[in-house]
Write an enzyme that holds these catalytic residues in place. Structure first.
Site, PDB file in Angstrom:
ATOM      1  N   ASN A 120      22.641  35.107  48.494  1.00 66.85           N
ATOM      2  CA  ASN A 120      24.010  34.592  48.471  1.00 66.85           C
ATOM      3  C   ASN A 120      23.976  33.079  48.638  1.00 66.85           C
ATOM      4  O   ASN A 120      23.858  32.566  49.746  1.00 66.85           O
ATOM      5  CB  ASN A 120      24.812  35.286  49.586  1.00 66.85           C
ATOM      6  CG  ASN A 120      26.264  34.855  49.598  1.00 66.85           C
ATOM      7  OD1 ASN A 120      26.622  33.838  48.992  1.00 66.85           O
ATOM      8  ND2 ASN A 120      27.103  35.596  50.288  1.00 66.85           N
ATOM      9  N   PHE A 121      24.065  32.381  47.506  1.00 65.51           N
ATOM     10  CA  PHE A 121      24.107  30.916  47.493  1.00 65.51           C
ATOM     11  C   PHE A 121      25.541  30.450  47.295  1.00 65.51           C
ATOM     12  O   PHE A 121      25.784  29.367  46.776  1.00 65.51           O
ATOM     13  CB  PHE A 121      23.285  30.364  46.314  1.00 65.51           C
ATOM     14  CG  PHE A 121      21.794  30.528  46.432  1.00 65.51           C
ATOM     15  CD1 PHE A 121      21.190  30.695  47.673  1.00 65.51           C
ATOM     16  CD2 PHE A 121      20.982  30.463  45.292  1.00 65.51           C
ATOM     17  CE1 PHE A 121      19.801  30.826  47.768  1.00 65.51           C
ATOM     18  CE2 PHE A 121      19.606  30.586  45.388  1.00 65.51           C
ATOM     19  CZ  PHE A 121      19.008  30.777  46.626  1.00 65.51           C
ATOM     20  N   SER A 122      26.512  31.270  47.638  1.00 63.55           N
ATOM     21  CA  SER A 122      27.802  30.980  47.011  1.00 63.55           C
ATOM     22  C   SER A 122      29.060  31.272  47.811  1.00 63.55           C
ATOM     23  O   SER A 122      30.159  31.119  47.280  1.00 63.55           O
ATOM     24  CB  SER A 122      27.866  31.754  45.692  1.00 63.55           C
ATOM     25  OG  SER A 122      27.338  33.055  45.863  1.00 63.55           O
ATOM     26  N   CYS A 123      28.974  31.659  49.072  1.00 65.45           N
ATOM     27  CA  CYS A 123      30.217  31.904  49.816  1.00 65.45           C
ATOM     28  C   CYS A 123      30.897  30.570  50.101  1.00 65.45           C
ATOM     29  O   CYS A 123      30.281  29.682  50.689  1.00 65.45           O
ATOM     30  CB  CYS A 123      29.914  32.649  51.111  1.00 65.45           C
ATOM     31  SG  CYS A 123      31.408  32.915  52.078  1.00 65.45           S
TER      32      CYS A 123
ATOM     33  N   CYS B 135      65.927  39.724  21.099  1.00 65.45           N
ATOM     34  CA  CYS B 135      66.057  39.014  22.382  1.00 65.45           C
ATOM     35  C   CYS B 135      65.997  37.501  22.206  1.00 65.45           C
ATOM     36  O   CYS B 135      66.493  36.750  23.029  1.00 65.45           O
ATOM     37  CB  CYS B 135      64.966  39.469  23.350  1.00 65.45           C
ATOM     38  SG  CYS B 135      63.305  38.982  22.824  1.00 65.45           S
TER      39      CYS B 135
ATOM     40  N   CYS C 168      59.079  29.141  20.733  1.00 67.87           N
ATOM     41  CA  CYS C 168      58.674  28.310  19.591  1.00 67.87           C
ATOM     42  C   CYS C 168      59.328  26.937  19.679  1.00 67.87           C
ATOM     43  O   CYS C 168      58.711  25.924  19.381  1.00 67.87           O
ATOM     44  CB  CYS C 168      59.029  28.986  18.269  1.00 67.87           C
ATOM     45  SG  CYS C 168      58.442  28.024  16.853  1.00 67.87           S
TER      46      CYS C 168
ATOM     47  N   CYS D 288      56.136  25.878  10.742  1.00 74.13           N
ATOM     48  CA  CYS D 288      55.212  26.725  11.515  1.00 74.13           C
ATOM     49  C   CYS D 288      53.772  26.243  11.362  1.00 74.13           C
ATOM     50  O   CYS D 288      53.321  25.960  10.257  1.00 74.13           O
ATOM     51  CB  CYS D 288      55.321  28.175  11.051  1.00 74.13           C
ATOM     52  SG  CYS D 288      54.164  29.287  11.881  1.00 74.13           S
TER      53      CYS D 288
ATOM     54  N   CYS E 190      56.666  37.946  22.511  1.00 70.89           N
ATOM     55  CA  CYS E 190      57.547  39.032  22.067  1.00 70.89           C
ATOM     56  C   CYS E 190      57.348  40.273  22.945  1.00 70.89           C
ATOM     57  O   CYS E 190      56.235  40.747  23.116  1.00 70.89           O
ATOM     58  CB  CYS E 190      57.251  39.384  20.610  1.00 70.89           C
ATOM     59  SG  CYS E 190      58.187  40.833  20.067  1.00 70.89           S
TER      60      CYS E 190
HETATM   61  C1  FMN Z   1      36.930  39.847  51.254  1.00 67.22           C
HETATM   62  C2  FMN Z   1      35.756  39.384  50.460  1.00 67.22           C
HETATM   63  C3  FMN Z   1      34.539  39.198  51.096  1.00 67.22           C
HETATM   64  C4  FMN Z   1      33.442  38.802  50.363  1.00 67.22           C
HETATM   65  N1  FMN Z   1      32.231  38.670  50.994  1.00 67.22           N
HETATM   66  C5  FMN Z   1      31.127  38.344  50.270  1.00 67.22           C
HETATM   67  C6  FMN Z   1      29.855  38.341  50.850  1.00 67.22           C
HETATM   68  O1  FMN Z   1      29.673  38.609  52.034  1.00 67.22           O
HETATM   69  N2  FMN Z   1      28.790  38.024  50.086  1.00 67.22           N
HETATM   70  C7  FMN Z   1      28.917  37.736  48.755  1.00 67.22           C
HETATM   71  O2  FMN Z   1      27.919  37.482  48.091  1.00 67.22           O
HETATM   72  N3  FMN Z   1      30.131  37.735  48.172  1.00 67.22           N
HETATM   73  C8  FMN Z   1      31.235  38.048  48.887  1.00 67.22           C
HETATM   74  N4  FMN Z   1      32.453  38.123  48.260  1.00 67.22           N
HETATM   75  C9  FMN Z   1      32.547  37.831  46.828  1.00 67.22           C
HETATM   76  C10 FMN Z   1      32.501  39.098  45.996  1.00 67.22           C
HETATM   77  O3  FMN Z   1      31.281  39.777  46.157  1.00 67.22           O
HETATM   78  C11 FMN Z   1      32.688  38.795  44.499  1.00 67.22           C
HETATM   79  O4  FMN Z   1      31.654  37.949  44.082  1.00 67.22           O
HETATM   80  C12 FMN Z   1      34.012  38.140  44.205  1.00 67.22           C
HETATM   81  O5  FMN Z   1      35.025  38.666  45.015  1.00 67.22           O
HETATM   82  C13 FMN Z   1      34.441  38.291  42.734  1.00 67.22           C
HETATM   83  O6  FMN Z   1      34.527  39.647  42.334  1.00 67.22           O
HETATM   84  P1  FMN Z   1      35.902  40.495  42.319  1.00 67.22           P
HETATM   85  O7  FMN Z   1      36.868  39.737  41.494  1.00 67.22           O
HETATM   86  O8  FMN Z   1      35.524  41.812  41.781  1.00 67.22           O
HETATM   87  O9  FMN Z   1      36.351  40.584  43.746  1.00 67.22           O
HETATM   88  C14 FMN Z   1      33.570  38.529  48.985  1.00 67.22           C
HETATM   89  C15 FMN Z   1      34.798  38.705  48.381  1.00 67.22           C
HETATM   90  C16 FMN Z   1      35.888  39.132  49.076  1.00 67.22           C
HETATM   91  C17 FMN Z   1      37.195  39.351  48.376  1.00 67.22           C
HETATM   92  S1  SF4 Z   2      60.654  39.150  17.279  1.00 64.71           S
HETATM   93 FE1  SF4 Z   2      60.274  39.781  19.397  1.00 64.71          FE
HETATM   94  S2  SF4 Z   2      60.640  37.932  20.632  1.00 64.71           S
HETATM   95 FE2  SF4 Z   2      61.559  37.572  18.616  1.00 64.71          FE
HETATM   96  S3  SF4 Z   2      63.686  38.216  18.836  1.00 64.71           S
HETATM   97 FE3  SF4 Z   2      62.587  39.974  18.040  1.00 64.71          FE
HETATM   98  S4  SF4 Z   2      61.995  41.116  19.878  1.00 64.71           S
HETATM   99 FE4  SF4 Z   2      62.585  39.079  20.588  1.00 64.71          FE
END
Ligand code: FMN
Ligand code: SF4
Ligand code: FAD
Ligand code: SF4
Ligand code: SF4
Lengths: 423, 410
Positions: free
Chosen positions: A136-139, A349, A356, A380, A390
């Site tokens: 884990n290089f990334s928290c 609508c 546009c 256009c 739409c």
């Molecule tokens: C509450 C929470 C805790 C997390 N803790 C860690 C962690 O301990 N180590 C880690 O590598 N990533 C951690 N992450 C990151 C997740 O593993 C993941 O990389 C990130 O949330 C993106 O994926 P997702 O959109 O599916 O959540 C955490 C994320 C959340 C939401």
């Molecule tokens: S084409 Fe779609 S966005 Fe445009 S007036 Fe009709 S329903 Fe509304």
């Protein structure tokens, strides 16, 4: 009944399916991981284990969600650090999991603050029986600058710590990247050069997602204050896909196995990561919101997709979209696609006209009597914003024309999307 | 004139609308909808699949759990079953589960999915008498397990009340055909125009087969003695049968009196209206507070302009189609003259020659097997509610018992 083999080999280890818990509270202890395996997850990345000397002290509350209209969870913010359980407890859980679920893959996530920590942790989780390791290089919300995303944005530290881990384990390991950086390729290449076998991306994005308007502080509020911290969930998928695509098309990384993470909830999300080169997938926020059960439809949906695509091995889908993502300067700019309005579907609508006018080129005209739009081709530009707004999918890409002065080409043969409708 | 009768009354969801509806679902723990579907169709699971973009997986869930999924989607009284305990009601109104199920099965049909699979033949033979929902289900479930199944049906077409009862605008015959085709493709034979007890002896079937399943339903309308032999009177199920078989091309008189207040009566009065009958009067024994018809059917009938008079019983009928009624509670009388009188006062079973006896319309045996024999019974002549989805449930249960019975013997 569809039945396809979802197994795939990632960093030399065979997974029953590519779906894994990503390291986070969803894989915090034995019981959770056991339930996840039983629910059908192929692997688990256990919650990041830190060195003994780093004391974890979490805030409360620690989450918030970004909403849009009736959608409760577009994106998710967390202020959590690494594992709250003791090192001994975590290692015991790893041992028990490997013993009881030998056919599922167990990945230990570790994080140290110096080379000694990294070596030590890698050795301990190897001894505990993990199949592979994630660094884990990334928290982005660690309370120490020697740890977390400050490491992941420094290629030299990535290289050094990967080398340290390499010295103390023979297990395959991947480095988990932070998106809080302009170019992910640099730390990824440094990690591989240091000895990593693969890359995991992405961790969370530094964020402030809401501000309380009365108390004038970001959310969540911790005794009147808040901090910048990690953003995840559906909203980050586009960012993750972009980094993955860039790594997969970098000559130094194109053969490196990547585990894709960020906003995966459905089999469609999963398939996108696979088509952009991932052999493994990890999920947190989707599970936090809906539970482990989401894997059922991700697996079954992916099997149906394989069936439709006529492939028997998931491997055959990996990276198929990479060649079709090219630099903007190489795109075909010779033609325009005009919107085609289906007047049977149109409900009158006028949203296409509003968008546009206010957001495009004032080409969509409005018949007040019939309450129907009409596209003026003189104005256009074929951006098709109208089709995206739409509400009934009445506008789709229609007539294609060559821009004046361009070289003649067969416009019928061009590959276009059939619809811009969003469900 | 019959176009309204021929077209499905309720419109299906578009992809966007079905997703909006699925998004309202709370994705509950121990989902009440799934525990209260009699057939175990598992709506919580198929709605979740849809929500997570796995429509094909949703179709698999419906079809594997309920071989008549597309029919149930249209005719289930959902307010009494899956939708009754829906947690979403705590916010506003229940999820429209029937219509979601219909979207999913329509998708299954449009994409020509083939979901059901058949196991290796197990060498055992089963005869099913009656091709209504319970007979079709038990046949399909046993065929899936490798049994050789033959259905005997007295009518010219299969389906029971699906084919000859529930009107076209609620359940098009096209849908019934498709569901039956899927079951035939599992290897089930259907022998039509064959009445067991007359054309074929039950004893023969019992000898030739390892098990026989009675699924004869309650396929005859009840008569009230005072209307016997009256030329102006027809039983509701007979009128509905004729009307559906002719796709609504029947002559409707100017002024029709319907007697009865259940769902069958509602189908009659609504059909009459959709076929253009100007004056439809329904006189009902129950008062509105104790009505048996489902709310949806009742409001549907009222919306079409049917006159419904509640709380009256017929006392006498004179020549020329004049019927006298009196109120059950208050001193009041009523006299109605009509061109046609349709009796919707219940249905009865005919089990002549089938070797069983009935008690209150149900076979007087516990469980679903006639003690000491290889004869089982399912559907309306069995125990439980008299609906299509209960027929499916009972078909599944009987198939399970037959499997156990025959498996245990060898
Ligand atoms: C509450 C929470 C805790 C997390 N803790 C860690 C962690 O301990 N180590 C880690 O590598 N990533 C951690 N992450 C990151 C997740 O593993 C993941 O990389 C990130 O949330 C993106 O994926 P997702 O959109 O599916 O959540 C955490 C994320 C959340 C939401
Ligand atoms: S084409 Fe779609 S966005 Fe445009 S007036 Fe009709 S329903 Fe509304
Ligand atoms: C007008 C009407 C509307 C209804 N609407 C609904 C609704 O909206 N929703 C709902 O859930 N339920 C509805 N029902 C109830 C539902 O149709 C029945 O509960 C269901 O059909 C019972 O299924 P079954 O298999 O027991 O019998 P049936 O459907 O009655 O089928 C029995 C079959 O056996 C055949 N048969 C009988 N005797 C013999 C014999 N001796 N030899 C060979 N074949 C024989 C019959 O011809 C028939 O085809 C309705 C019923 C009617 C009459
Ligand atoms: S089969 Fe009928 S009761 Fe069961 S879920 Fe479907 S619509 Fe509801
Ligand atoms: S009970 Fe209602 S809200 Fe809950 S899962 Fe079922 S349909 Fe959804």
């Amino acid at each position: 009944m569809v039945r396809k083999d979802l197994s795939i080999t990632f960093m030399g280890v065979k997974f029953p399916n590519p779906f894994c818990l990503s390291s986070s509270p969803v894989g915090n202890c034995y019981d959770m991981c056991a339930k996840a395996y039983r629910s059908g997850w192929g692997g688990v990345v256990f919650k990041t284990i830190g060195p003994k000397h780093y004391l974890i002290d979490e805030v409360s509350p620690r989450f918030d969600a970004l909403t849009k209209e009736a959608e409760p969870f577009v994106g998710f913010k967390n202020m959590e650090q690494i594992a709250e359980h003791s090192l001994e407890e975590n290692l015991a859980d790893l041992r028990r999991l490997k013993k009881e679920f030998p056919n599922n893959v167990l990945i230990a996530s570790i994080m140290g603050s110096n080379e000694k920590d990294w070596e030590e942790l890698a050795r301990l989780v190897t001894e505990a029986g993990a199949d592979m390791i994630e660094l884990n290089f990334s928290c982005p919300q660690m309370t120490s600058h020697a740890m977390g995303s400050d490491v992941g944005s420094n290629p030299e530290l990535c290289r050094k710590y990967c080398a340290a881990v390499r010295r103390s384990t023979k297990l395959p390991f991947m480095a988990k990247m932070t998106p809080n950086i302009t170019d992910m390729c640099d730390p990824a290449i440094a990690s591989i050069e240091g000895g990593a076998d693969g890359i995991a991306a992405i961790n969370t994005i530094k964020s402030i997602i809401n501000v309380d308007l009365d108390k004038k502080v970001g959310l969540p509020i911790i005794n009147g204050k808040s901090s910048i911290s990690g953003y995840s969930g559906k909203a980050v998928k586009p960012v993750a896909l972009r980094f993955i695509q860039q790594m997969k098309t970098n000559p130094k990384l194109k053969n490196v196995d990547i585990s894709g993470i960020g906003g995966i909830e459905t089999w469609e999300d999963a398939a996108e990561f696979i088509l952009l080169g991932c052999k493994n997938l990890q999920v947190t926020t989707g599970i936090m919101q809906y539970g482990y059960r989401i894997v059922e439809d991700m697996k079954n949906g992916l099997e149906h997709y394989m069936e439709e695509q006529g492939v028997d091995h998931l491997e055959d889908l990996v990276g198929l979209a990479n060649k079709n993502i090219i630099p903007a300067e190489e795109l075909d700019r010779d033609y325009i696609v005009y919107p085609e309005i289906n007047s049977d579907k149109c409900v009158g609508c006028g949203r296409c006209v509003i968008s546009c006018y206010d957001g495009a080129h004032q080409a969509m005209e409005w018949n007040k009597e019939t309450r129907r739009p009409n596209c003026n081709h003189d104005k256009c530009v074929g951006c098709l914003l109208c089709g995206l707004v739409c509400p009934v999918g009445a506008i789709k890409p229609g007539e294609r024309v060559l821009k004046p002065g361009r070289k003649e080409k067969n416009l019928k043969k061009m590959v276009l999307q059939e619809t811009v409708e969003k469900l | 004139m019959s176009k309204k009768y021929q077209e499905e009354y309720e419109v299906g969801f578009t992809p966007r609308l079905v997703m909006e509806e699925a998004s309202r679902c709370l994705l509950c723990l121990d989902a009440p909808c799934s525990t209260s579907c009699p057939a175990g169709t598992d709506p919580a699971k198929f709605i979740r699949s849809l929500r997570f973009k796995n429509v094909k997986g949703a179709a698999e869930t419906v079809r594997i759990n309920n071989v008549l999924g597309a029919i149930c989607a249209r005719v289930c009284p959902t307010e009494r079953y899956c939708q009754e305990g829906c947690s979403r009601s705590g916010i506003d109104k229940p999820i429209d589960i029937g219509r979601i199920q219909r979207y999913i099965t329509d998708f299954e049909d449009a994409t020509k999915m083939e979901i059901l699979e058949v196991k290796e033949p197990n060498g055992k033979k089963v005869a099913v008498i009656g091709s209504g929902p319970s007979g079709l289900t038990v046949a399909a479930e046993l065929a899936k397990e490798g049994f050789k199944v033959t259905i005997y049906e007295k009518e010219a077409k299969a389906g029971g009340y699906l084919r000859y009862g529930i009107p076209e605008y609620r359940l098009p015959n096209e849908i019934v055909d498709k569901e039956i085709k899927r079951i035939v493709e599992l290897g089930v034979d259907i022998v039509l125009n064959t009445k067991v007890g007359e054309d074929v002896k039950i004893e023969e079937l019992r000898k030739e087969n390892d098990a026989v399943i009675l699924a004869v339903g309650a396929s005859e309308g009840k008569m009230l003695p005072m209307f016997e032999n009256n030329r102006k009177v027809i039983k509701a199920v007979d009128w509905l049968k004729k009307t559906k078989a002719r796709k609504g091309n029947v002559k409707v008189p100017n002024n029709v009196l319907v007697i009865g207040g259940g769902d069958v009566a509602m189908d009659v009065v609504t059909s009459l209206k959709l076929l253009g009958c100007p004056h439809v009067t329904d006189v009902v024994y129950e008062q509105f507070s104790e009505f048996r018809a489902s709310k949806k059917e009742l409001t549907g009938a009222q919306a079409e302009g049917v006159t419904i008079i509640d709380g009256y019983v017929p006392t006498a009928v004179a020549r020329g189609g004049i019927v006298k009624f009196k109120h059950r509670v208050i001193p009041a009388e009523l006299k109605i003259k009509a061109d046609l009188i349709i009796l919707a006062v219940g249905q009865v079973s005919n089990v002549n020659g089938l070797g069983v006896t009935l008690e209150k319309g149900e076979v007087n045996q516990k469980g679903c097997r006639v003690e000491g024999t290889n004869v089982f019974f399912a559907g309306d002549i069995g125990h439980g509610e008299k609906t299509v989805v209960y027929g499916v449930r009972s078909g599944k249960e009987v198939a399970f018992e037959v499997k156990r019975f025959l498996g245990g013997k060898k």
